[in-house]
Each structure stands twice: as C-alpha cells, then as structure tokens.
Design a protein around this motif. Structure first.
Motif, mmCIF file in Angstrom:
data_model
loop_
_atom_site.group_PDB
_atom_site.id
_atom_site.type_symbol
_atom_site.label_atom_id
_atom_site.label_comp_id
_atom_site.label_asym_id
_atom_site.label_seq_id
_atom_site.Cartn_x
_atom_site.Cartn_y
_atom_site.Cartn_z
ATOM 1 N N ASN A 2 41.132 37.112 35.676
ATOM 2 C CA ASN A 2 41.246 37.635 37.040
ATOM 3 C C ASN A 2 40.352 38.846 37.222
ATOM 4 N N THR A 3 39.503 38.808 38.263
ATOM 5 C CA THR A 3 38.675 39.970 38.600
ATOM 6 C C THR A 3 38.863 40.389 40.036
ATOM 7 N N GLN A 4 39.718 39.694 40.775
ATOM 8 C CA GLN A 4 39.878 39.958 42.197
ATOM 9 C C GLN A 4 40.688 41.232 42.403
ATOM 10 N N ARG A 22 37.020 45.669 33.169
ATOM 11 C CA ARG A 22 36.973 45.292 34.584
ATOM 12 C C ARG A 22 37.656 43.951 34.843
ATOM 13 N N ASP A 23 38.055 43.274 33.797
ATOM 14 C CA ASP A 23 38.648 41.951 33.946
ATOM 15 C C ASP A 23 40.046 41.941 33.346
ATOM 16 N N SER A 24 40.904 41.108 33.887
ATOM 17 C CA SER A 24 42.284 40.980 33.420
ATOM 18 C C SER A 24 42.596 39.505 33.157
ATOM 19 N N PRO A 25 43.277 39.193 32.052
ATOM 20 C CA PRO A 25 43.763 40.115 31.022
ATOM 21 C C PRO A 25 42.683 40.406 29.994
ATOM 22 N N SER A 49 47.976 43.320 25.030
ATOM 23 C CA SER A 49 47.327 42.675 26.172
ATOM 24 C C SER A 49 47.298 43.687 27.316
ATOM 25 N N ILE A 50 46.130 43.913 27.871
ATOM 26 C CA ILE A 50 45.948 44.867 28.980
ATOM 27 C C ILE A 50 45.742 44.051 30.246
ATOM 28 N N ASP A 56 51.707 46.862 40.412
ATOM 29 C CA ASP A 56 51.903 47.974 39.468
ATOM 30 C C ASP A 56 50.611 48.532 38.899
ATOM 31 N N GLY A 57 49.479 47.915 39.169
ATOM 32 C CA GLY A 57 48.231 48.380 38.586
ATOM 33 C C GLY A 57 48.109 47.894 37.156
ATOM 34 N N TRP A 58 47.422 48.676 36.339
ATOM 35 C CA TRP A 58 47.199 48.286 34.939
ATOM 36 C C TRP A 58 48.476 48.462 34.122
ATOM 37 N N GLN A 59 48.770 47.474 33.292
ATOM 38 C CA GLN A 59 49.893 47.538 32.365
ATOM 39 C C GLN A 59 49.414 47.145 30.975
#
Length: 870
Positions: A2-4, A22-25, A49-50, A56-59
């Motif tokens: 996910n990058t959106q 810049r990308d998740s996860p 895993s980030i 919630d933003g970044w976890q």
C-alpha cells in the motif's frame, strides 16, 4: 504493498544511517530480505512489521519475534508511532534502539504506465500475519544460505542478554540522582518528563567529561560522594541483573580516586576478573557485578566493556591436553560468535566432551587458552562462571519433583537470597516461556518426554542468564522427532544472542547450525566451518563416509585440514593452574536449608519409596514375635528372690533383631543416594553448592527419618513383647533403648553414604551393603560368643558392636541375665562382656566410640565429595 496516502516514516537504528519508509507494510529483521535490516543477535530473522493505518497512522507490530520489542522497559505487541517513537529491540535495557519519526507527506509522483520511475520498486513479500506468531515457526528447517548470515567470526558481541521477564526495576536511573550520559544514550521514549533543562542536560552531557571512542554510545555514570550499587530501585546505580544483590557494592569519590567496596554481596564484586572487598579504581579497570560489566573511564563508570577490548563470543586458541603422556586434544582452534550455534562432532574417542568441558572452564588445558567476551575463561573463571551454562549428558533434575519444584530449588541455590519467592518465580516463568515448557510446569520430571527433559535441564542453566551455553549429547537416545525438537530449541536459544555449543552424534539437523567442528580420534581437527562448506573442503557431503575416513585415518584427516588452514602463529601458553576456584553463592545455612527441604520433598514425592520406608520398621518390629519366650526384657521366676530369667536368651535375641534391624535400616536408606545424585551434585557444585552444606542437609534429613523408623520399630516391639524395666543410666530403660537403637541407625546411615560415595553406579551398592550387614550380625556380640584370637578386637571396628553394647546397658542384660555377659564359648573357656553393665563410664565409652565413628565416616564422605571439583 500500500502506498496510497502514506506519510513517509524516517527510521534509524542506533547510530546507523537514516532510512525512509514510504510503503506499507515494511518489515524489520536480521536477514537481508527485510526492508530494514538490523544485524544483531537479539533480533529475529523477521522481527517487526511496520504498517500504515488510515485511522492511526504508522504502527509497529511484533511479527512473532523471539525477544520482542520494548518501550520504556515494558514489552509491547503494538506501538503507535504518532509524533515519534523510541523502541528497544530484543531487550528493554540493552537491545538496539529503533527511532521512528513521521515526516510530512511528499507530493504525489505520477508514474506513466509501463515505467518504474525512480521510486521504490515493489517486491513480492507475503503479507504479515494478522496475529503474531513465533519467528521460529516461520523459519524453515533448511539452513540459511551464506548470503543470509554474517560469518560467525565477524559477528559483533551484543550486550549480555538478560534472562527473562525480570523482577528487576526496569529503569536503571533512580529519580533524584545526577548522572552524566553521552548524547547517544538519551532517555528512552516516554522515560523523562517534558523538561527543557533535562533535555539540554542530555544533549550537552558529552561536554562534561571525555568518553573514549570505544565507549561512546554507552551510559556513563559520574560519581560524586558515595553512591550505592545494587538491584533494587533505592540504589544510586541500579544493576538490572538477578545475580546482583539488593545492595551489592558502593562507590566513594575520594581525593585519591574512586573507592569500590563490596557490601557483602552473594556473588561478589570483581575488578579485572578478581574478586575484591575494597579496591581503588584506575582508568580501564573492568568492574563486574553479576553478569554486568562497567569500565572505569575519566573518573566515571561506563556500562559495558570497550568494543576495542572485546572479541565477541568464544575464542579457542591452540588448545591441547595431555594426561599421563597421552594426548587427548591436539591444537584445537575455533571461534563462535554471539548468536551462533556450533556443533562439535566426531567418532568416539575424539575428545568432544573433553573440549566442551575445557571451554566451560571445568578442565584446564595443557597448552592454549580459551577466551569468552575477551576474558580468559580459566584465569577469570570466578567472574565468568555465572555467564557459562553447562548441560551435561545426564539429566540434572530430580525426576520425582515437578518441573516448578525442581527449578525453585535450583533458583534458591543459584540466585541471591534477597530475591523473593515471587521474584524467583518470575525468572522461572520467563525461562519456561522461552523454552516452551510453560504448560508442563506442574508435571513431574519423570513424566516428561525425552526432549522435554533435555529442555528442562537447559532451563536449569538459564536461571542465571548465561550468554554461553554448552550441551553435551543433548539428543542422545532420542528419536528423530525429539532430536529435531531439541535442535530447534538450541537454534532459538542462539538466535536470542547466546553462544551455543552442542556436542552431538546426530548429524540429521546440522543444517540448523552455523558451524561444525569435526574432531578425529586423538582430539585432532578434521574440519571447522559452515556445514555448507563440507563438500568443497572434504570432497563429499556423505557424513558416513567422512566419519569412516576420519576414524580410520585421523592423522591424514588432520594433516589435510592443516594444509587447507595452516597455522600462522604458535598457540598461546595456557595460564598457570592455581588453586581450585571457589564458587561463591548462598550462605552455608541457606544452602543446607534448601537441600534439606528438597530431600524431604523427594522422599514424600516418591510414594513407592515412602511406603518402603514405613513398612521396613513395621516388618522388623513384627519379627520380634518369632523369638520364643514370654518375658521380653523382664525377669520371671517362681522364686521371688531369684534374679534369673525364665528364658535366659530371650532378651539377648530381641536385642539382636533390634540392633541389626537398625543397622540395616540406616544403611539401606542412604546406600544409593549419593551415587544416584552424582550428576546433579557435580553440576550444582560447579555453580556454587558447598559439599559441606550438601552433606549436612543429607545427614540432618536421614538422621530424622531413621529416628522415626527406630521409634516405629521399638513401639511395635514394646506393644507386642514388653517394655524394659531395668537398666538405663541417665534415661529410663525404654528411652535409653530407643536412644541406643536410634544412634546406631544414624551411624549406619553414614555407612550407607560412605558406600554410596565410593561406588560408581547403583548396581555396585548391593554387594558391599550385604557384606556390611552380615559382618555386623556376626560381630555384634549377641548372636553367639566370639573367642578367636583377635576376633573380639576386630568387632570393635563395627558400629553394631557398640550399638549392641549401648542397648545391653539400656535393658541391663547383666541383671536380667547374668549368664549372658559371661558366656561359655568352649568347655573350660568363657567370653566376658563387662561393658554391658550400665554405668556412666561404660555408657560414655559406647556412645563416644559411635560418635567417633560418625565423625570419621562424615570426614570420608566429605573428602569424596570434595574430590568432585571442577
């Protein structure tokens, strides 16, 4: 991926370079296939895993890592980054620090179809699990490729991994104390209040004093006045280590420098590997408290050893061992870094167990040295012994205890006495959790499977949090499934940052190891390196063929190895062998109490043995019914003035049954005890159990048990036959007879312990036991008179002779049966027993000789136990 709508996240580990996600996860772990690679033994292959969440933003999510992540010293499963986060990986105090800082969203970049652009190229990676799972469950059994592992020799030494969920206060800085710390050791996220002057203090602390480059990035402690060092939060300098005492030592700043004084700690305070009570510190002195090190630098203490001073892990340099002209080990050298698993293999007689014991410090080499964490294992063994765990081939747990009971007694013996029961239980729970034994905590050890028992033996060693773990044949006798289970457990223990060495004959799962040391007969190295390099070095990967060649031609195998790996320098000279090392642990009284309570628990836990102990005196008491007569210990005659018993031998025969019964009960109670516990005692002796405390506990418990047995036997005799009315000097006759029988039984327990200390196996105990009982039956003096020259004097060396003498005084045999004390052996010849007359002198003689025998037997057993030193 996910990058959106994802805001960039800046990531930095320790003093390393910054990295932007810049990308998740995104994943963080030790292997190169992660987005963020942290090459540290406390970090799992896939640790975190980030992930980005729109709400919630970044976890940061724990991906089932072995050692977890910590915020403010508390282990967390999910951490929301929000305005920023500071996370310790693997350990709340010493693990690498992960700093995360959200950045402002960057303008979207439009990439034309068909072009990859300059940005991050997506890679195929499985999505993280929704629920954390153990990292080891994700790792395949196949061995990682060389590209996925840092060579063992190049791995850096991590800080000593603390054992487990600790009862220790998580914050090493006590509120209200003043400390100077380098900028690299700024407080953890959320640790200090939002105070500008405190922040400025930490940012500018490096200007207060100079810290050498080798120590930069460590916590530095400036000492002013007198400061205490210990485990609890009321100290100025807190050492979060279960081996540290509550108040361990103190530092005093004097005009001549810092004075370090021990405060009567259990495990001692060490400077440069030597235990001290008071020592004035100079620059570069290394202070060791428990498993924690401090370096004296510029008038301050810095946690940890200088990086330039330490070669991580174990270094074995040119170790050779020659005994009585026979070479058992020949110039063995290898390194094992933190986080590595090393297998020591080879044919029988190759010296595998011998080299493992030398690495553990339990034996001294003839030539060569062994270093651990940059320190000589043999020259500084006393300071390092708590950091080295040795699991012998034999199980070191009492099988009749539950796992929790066995570990509780072990914790009492190995951990400081000022740890509460709850604190020790927390340490035990952490050990069991790491070894996946929590569900078996209340299972008796003899009900565990073979693999579980091996893990339970490992748990015993992990109580003190060792960073070097050595196992001798842990898979011996296990089926393939349990073999794999044990090896996977060792892999996990190594992944937690320890150095693990395993001696094994099993070759099935060598791919789980980082390196293999193959020894040929005579202790010669035939191969040392990664198991994946076996084919290129030895020309085959068939271990059966390799073993056959190594066993048949050991000299050629060694010669070939030396051609491939020529020695560039002469092996170091072994340190001079000094007096045996004294392992300091709990006090004698505490150790005696612990072993005594454990011994009582063992007796009560073994129902079959307990029933035997209760039935034995009952059967012996019932045997007195077989003796003909009806007067027992009394006088019966139609003539009121007569002093002759109706049956002149009845009382004498009753005493024979009671005396020989007591001798048999005492010896049978203990004859298998020491030899059966020998592996357990030898390991406990190596970690601080005093032979005197061990023996004293055994003596106290066995004396108590045999006194109860004597009371049962005499109670049945008194009820079925008669209570003595004559005799005794100080005590009434009935009490005097009990004391005589119980005293003999107690001395006989020492006879059994002496036999047990001299034999090598349980099977060897029966012949000497039968001989001792039969000889005492003959020489006790009550069965028949002995008149042969020297035979009477020979009887004096047996406890039953003096036990029967004391018993005869207790019932006054000369009064109730005058003929018994002067028996005709042959026509015209009689044997006199003048000591049977109840007088104070005769009583003192009988009990005095029994006491002397007890002292001599205790000295013999103690000397045998003392011989079993490292």
């Amino acid at each position: 991926m996910n990058t959106q709508g994802v805001s960039p996240l800046r990531v930095r580990v320790g003093q390393g370079a910054q990295q932007t996600i810049r990308d998740s996860p995104a994943s963080l772990g030790r292997t190169p296939d992660n987005d963020v690679v942290v090459d540290h033994p406390l970090v799992s292959r896939r640790h975190l895993s980030i992930e980005w969440s729109a709400g919630d933003g970044w976890q940061v999510i724990d991906a089932g890592s072995t050692n977890g992540m910590f915020v403010g010293g508390v282990r967390q499963t999910v951490v929301t980054v929000a305005g920023g986060a500071r996370i310790n990986l693997g350990d709340g105090q010493t693990g690498p620090v992960l700093e995360l800082t959200p950045l402002a969203p960057s303008p979207p970049t439009i990439v034309p179809p068909g072009e990859s652009g300059r940005g991050h190229q997506p890679t195929q990676r499985p999505a993280p699990p929704s629920q954390p799972v153990r990292a080891q469950a994700q790792r395949p059994i196949s061995h990682p490729t060389p590209a996925q592992r840092v060579p063992v020799q190049q791995q850096r030494r991590p800080p000593t991994p603390p054992a487990y969920p600790s009862p220790i206060h998580p914050d090493p800085i006590r509120p209200g104390t003043t400390r100077a710390v380098s900028s690299a050791t700024a407080p953890r996220f959320g640790e200090l209040p939002d105070a500008p002057h405190l922040a400025a203090l930490h940012q500018n602390a490096s200007a207060i004093f100079e810290v050498p480059d080798s120590l930069r990035g460590r916590e530095a402690i400036a000492v002013a006045g007198t400061q205490s060092i210990g485990r609890t939060p009321d100290n100025d300098i807190i050492v979060s280590d279960v081996l540290a005492s509550r108040h361990h030592a103190k530092l005093t700043s004097t005009p001549q420098g810092l004075l370090l004084e021990d405060l009567g700690s259990v495990n001692g305070t060490f400077v440069n590997g030597q235990r001290v009570m008071a020592h004035r510190l100079t620059d570069n002195d290394v202070v060791t408290i428990g498993n924690s090190d401090f370096v004296m630098s510029g008038g301050s203490l810095v946690r940890g050893r200088p990086q330039t001073d330490v070669a991580g892990g174990v270094q074995v340099d040119g170790v050779s061992l020659t005994i009585d002209g026979k070479t058992l080990l020949n110039d063995i050298s290898f390194d094992a870094g933190p986080g590595s698993l090393t297998a020591i293999i080879g044919p029988s007689g190759a010296g595998k167990s011998t080299i493992s014991k030398i690495v553990a410090g339990l034996g001294d080499p003839t030539v060569g040295v062994v270093r651990f964490e940059g320190r000589g294992v043999h020259s500084e063994y006393e300071a390092l012994r708590t950091r080295i765990g040795m699991v012998p081939q034999d199980d070191v747990l009492h099988r009749k205890l539950t796992l929790r009971q066995a570990l509780r007694y072990a914790a009492e013996l190995r951990l400081p006495s000022d740890l509460s029961t709850a604190d020790r239980d927390r340490v035990i729970d952490g050990v069991l959790s790491e070894l996946q034994l929590t569900e078996h905590v209340d299972t008796r050890v003899d009900k565990l499977s073979g693999g579980q028992r091996k893990r339970a033996s490992v748990a015993m060693e992990l109580l003190t949090g060792p960073s070097l773990l050595i196992l001798d044949e842990p898979t011996s006798g296990l089926d393939p499934a349990l073999d794999r289970q044990v090896m996977q457990t060792l892999r996990r223990l190594a992944d937690a940052g320890r150095v693990v060495l395993v001696v094994t004959h099993s070759l099935t799962y060598l791919n789980l190891c980082d390196q293999v040391l193959l020894l040929a007969p005579g202790g010669k190295t035939a191969f040392s390196g990664s198991p994946q390099d076996v084919g290129s070095e030895l020309g085959t990967t068939d271990w059966a063929e390799i073993f056959a060649f190594t066993a048949d031609q050991p000299d050629l195998a060694w010669h070939n190895y030396r051609q491939r790996h020529p020695r560039t320098s002469s092996p170091a000279r072994a340190p001079a062998v000094g007096p045996p090392v004294k392992a300091h642990q709990a006090s004698v009284g505490r150790q005696t109490s612990t072993v005594a309570r454990r011994q009582l628990r063992l007796i009560l836990a073994d129902r079959g043995y307990l029933i035997f102990l209760l039935l034995l005196p009952i059967v012996l008491g019932l045997l007195t019914l077989v003796i003909p007569g009806s007067t027992g210990f009394g006088i019966s005659s139609s003539d009121p003035g007569a002093m002759i018993a109706t049956d002149p031998v009845e009382a004498v025969q009753l005493l024979v049954v009671l005396v020989i019964g007591a001798a048999f009960m005492g010896a049978a109670l203990t004859v298998r005890d020491l030899v059966g516990e020998r592996p357990i005692f030898e390991r406990e002796r190596a970690v601080g159990l005093r032979p005197g405390a061990y023996l004293a506990a055994k003596v106290v418990v066995f004396f108590l048990v045999t006194a109860v047995q004597s009371a049962i036997m005499l109670g049945i005799t008194y009820g079925l036959r008669d209570i003595p009315e004559y005799g005794g000097v100080v005590l009434p006759p009935a009490a005097a007879l009990f004391v005589a029988v119980a005293a003999l039984a107690c001395v006989s327990t020492l006879v059994g312990l002496a036999i047990s200390s001299l034999v090598r196996s349980n099977e060897q105990t029966m012949p000497p036991l039968v001989i001792v009982v039969m000889v005492q039956l003959v020489f006790c003096g009550g069965l028949f008179p002995i008149s042969a020259a020297g035979a009477v004097q020979l009887g004096w060396v047996f406890p039953a002779y003096w036990g029967y003498t004391a018993a005869a005084q207790a019932v006054d045999i000369p009064q109730i049966n005058p003929e018994a004390s002067q028996v005709k052996a042959t026509p015209g010849e009689s044997v006199e027993y003048p000591w049977w007359t109840p007088t104070a002198g005769h009583t003192a003689l009988a009990y005095g000789v029994l006491a002397l025998m007890a002292v001599l037997l205790i000295a013999l057993v103690y000397s045998r136990l003392r011989l079993r030193r490292r």
